[in-house]
Design an enzyme around this catalytic site. Structure first.
Site, PDB file in Angstrom:
ATOM      1  N   ASP A  51       0.857  -1.204   0.000  1.00 52.94           N
ATOM      2  CA  ASP A  51       0.000   0.000   0.000  1.00 52.94           C
ATOM      3  C   ASP A  51       0.893   1.255   0.000  1.00 52.94           C
ATOM      4  O   ASP A  51       0.716   2.172  -0.816  1.00 52.94           O
ATOM      5  CB  ASP A  51      -0.871  -0.045   1.264  1.00 52.94           C
ATOM      6  CG  ASP A  51      -2.046   0.924   1.230  1.00 52.94           C
ATOM      7  OD1 ASP A  51      -2.773   0.984   2.240  1.00 52.94           O
ATOM      8  OD2 ASP A  51      -2.224   1.601   0.205  1.00 52.94           O
ATOM      9  N   THR A  74      -0.890 -11.425   3.185  1.00 50.04           N
ATOM     10  CA  THR A  74       0.158 -12.301   3.749  1.00 50.04           C
ATOM     11  C   THR A  74       1.312 -11.516   4.379  1.00 50.04           C
ATOM     12  O   THR A  74       2.319 -12.110   4.771  1.00 50.04           O
ATOM     13  CB  THR A  74       0.725 -13.233   2.663  1.00 50.04           C
ATOM     14  OG1 THR A  74       1.411 -12.441   1.673  1.00 50.04           O
ATOM     15  CG2 THR A  74      -0.355 -14.069   2.016  1.00 50.04           C
ATOM     16  N   GLY A  75       1.189 -10.218   4.473  1.00 48.19           N
ATOM     17  CA  GLY A  75       2.233  -9.415   5.137  1.00 48.19           C
ATOM     18  C   GLY A  75       1.760  -8.996   6.515  1.00 48.19           C
ATOM     19  O   GLY A  75       1.559  -9.832   7.409  1.00 48.19           O
ATOM     20  N   VAL A  76       1.481  -7.728   6.660  1.00 50.17           N
ATOM     21  CA  VAL A  76       1.024  -7.157   7.948  1.00 50.17           C
ATOM     22  C   VAL A  76      -0.199  -7.913   8.488  1.00 50.17           C
ATOM     23  O   VAL A  76      -0.364  -8.117   9.680  1.00 50.17           O
ATOM     24  CB  VAL A  76       0.680  -5.655   7.750  1.00 50.17           C
ATOM     25  CG1 VAL A  76      -0.125  -5.085   8.900  1.00 50.17           C
ATOM     26  CG2 VAL A  76       1.961  -4.866   7.533  1.00 50.17           C
TER      27      VAL A  76
HETATM   28  N1  APR Z   1       5.441  -5.220  -4.675  1.00 53.12           N
HETATM   29  C1  APR Z   1       4.852  -6.434  -4.523  1.00 53.12           C
HETATM   30  N2  APR Z   1       4.562  -6.967  -3.321  1.00 53.12           N
HETATM   31  C2  APR Z   1       4.910  -6.250  -2.232  1.00 53.12           C
HETATM   32  C3  APR Z   1       5.517  -4.986  -2.300  1.00 53.12           C
HETATM   33  C4  APR Z   1       5.787  -4.475  -3.598  1.00 53.12           C
HETATM   34  N3  APR Z   1       6.371  -3.277  -3.784  1.00 53.12           N
HETATM   35  N4  APR Z   1       5.734  -4.537  -1.022  1.00 53.12           N
HETATM   36  C5  APR Z   1       5.276  -5.501  -0.200  1.00 53.12           C
HETATM   37  N5  APR Z   1       4.786  -6.532  -0.920  1.00 53.12           N
HETATM   38  C6  APR Z   1       4.233  -7.799  -0.457  1.00 53.12           C
HETATM   39  C7  APR Z   1       4.583  -8.233   0.941  1.00 53.12           C
HETATM   40  O1  APR Z   1       5.913  -8.750   0.976  1.00 53.12           O
HETATM   41  C8  APR Z   1       3.530  -9.303   1.138  1.00 53.12           C
HETATM   42  O2  APR Z   1       3.942 -10.496   0.504  1.00 53.12           O
HETATM   43  O3  APR Z   1       2.826  -7.688  -0.438  1.00 53.12           O
HETATM   44  C9  APR Z   1       2.319  -8.740   0.369  1.00 53.12           C
HETATM   45  C10 APR Z   1       1.223  -8.165   1.263  1.00 53.12           C
HETATM   46  O4  APR Z   1       1.824  -7.526   2.379  1.00 53.12           O
HETATM   47  P1  APR Z   1       1.281  -6.096   2.943  1.00 53.12           P
HETATM   48  O5  APR Z   1       1.671  -5.040   1.996  1.00 53.12           O
HETATM   49  O6  APR Z   1       1.739  -6.015   4.350  1.00 53.12           O
HETATM   50  O7  APR Z   1      -0.301  -6.229   2.881  1.00 53.12           O
HETATM   51  P2  APR Z   1      -1.320  -7.001   3.832  1.00 53.12           P
HETATM   52  O8  APR Z   1      -0.701  -8.160   4.516  1.00 53.12           O
HETATM   53  O9  APR Z   1      -2.525  -7.227   2.960  1.00 53.12           O
HETATM   54  O10 APR Z   1      -1.663  -5.931   4.959  1.00 53.12           O
HETATM   55  C11 APR Z   1      -2.387  -4.786   4.576  1.00 53.12           C
HETATM   56  O11 APR Z   1      -0.796  -3.331   5.567  1.00 53.12           O
HETATM   57  O12 APR Z   1       0.316  -1.781   4.398  1.00 53.12           O
HETATM   58  C12 APR Z   1      -0.742  -1.958   5.233  1.00 53.12           C
HETATM   59  O13 APR Z   1      -2.304  -0.258   4.588  1.00 53.12           O
HETATM   60  C13 APR Z   1      -2.036  -1.649   4.536  1.00 53.12           C
HETATM   61  O14 APR Z   1      -3.267  -1.821   6.568  1.00 53.12           O
HETATM   62  C14 APR Z   1      -2.973  -2.481   5.344  1.00 53.12           C
HETATM   63  C15 APR Z   1      -2.160  -3.731   5.627  1.00 53.12           C
END
Ligand code: APR
Length: 172
Positions: A35, A119-121
């Site tokens: 994001d 799968t991240g945050v």
């Molecule tokens: N390109 C592709 N994938 C990415 C990138 C990028 N530039 N940056 C991060 N990722 C990957 C992460 O490594 C992970 O595999 O995107 C995937 C999702 O991770 P997050 O971005 O943390 O998203 P999510 O787990 O859905 O959590 C969403 O996190 O950033 C905040 O505002 C967002 O509150 C929301 C939450």
């Protein structure tokens, strides 16, 4: 069916597809992870447009312009936060992919890239998330011909291998 779904490793803000999907939160006002990367690359006009959308419920999707991004559009979809797997997370995650693809179709978008939503945050176990993502994307492509290319853009090696494995298992 000709190959239309590809799992690649990379940075979603640099891929060349008409739309990229943002793993957003329900406020749609930006955050960290992908994001944050998308908002940084798109510039502040993206946030200005997002501020007009009034947020987005988990599993649903809303579309904006891409502004400074290579992509023409950004489709924002808040994934579910993992809470152990008994709170409807799987269905909500499936809806993220379904609704993003449906929105792309409505906008005559023919190429779209996804990150690994939740799968991240949001801590969704990546193996389970990959199986859901692959199943939804492949099912959509088996039933619709208008989208010509879908990419899963994995940011790290483990995610990349997990999605590759999920795709291989689906094809069996
Ligand atoms: N390109 C592709 N994938 C990415 C990138 C990028 N530039 N940056 C991060 N990722 C990957 C992460 O490594 C992970 O595999 O995107 C995937 C999702 O991770 P997050 O971005 O943390 O998203 P999510 O787990 O859905 O959590 C969403 O996190 O950033 C905040 O505002 C967002 O509150 C929301 C939450």
């Amino acid at each position: 069916m000709a190959e239309r779904f590809f799992v690649i490793k990379g940075d979603i803000v640099r891929v060349k597809t008409q739309a990229i999907v943002n793993a957003a939160n329900t406020s749609l006002l930006g955050g960290g992870g992908v994001d944050g990367a998308i908002h940084r690359a798109a510039g502040k006009e993206l946030l200005l447009e997002c501020e007009t959308l009034g947020g987005c419920p988990t599993g649903e999707a809303k579309i904006t312009s891409g502004y400074k991004l290579r992509a023409e559009y950004v489709i924002h979809t808040p994934g579910p936060i993992w809470r152990g797997g008994n709170k409807g997370e799987a269905e909500l995650l499936a809806n993220c992919y379904r609704n993003s693809l449906k929105l792309a179709q409505e906008y005559d978008i023919t190429s779209i890239s996804f990150p690994s939503i939740s799968t991240g945050v949001y801590r969704y176990p990546v193996e389970q998330a990959a199986d859901i993502a692959v199943k939804e994307i492949m099912t959509f492509l088996e039933n619709n011909n208008d989208i010509e290319k879908v990419q899963m853009v994995c940011f790290d090696e483990i995610t990349f291998r997990t999605y590759e494995k999920a795709l291989k298992n689906y094809k069996k």
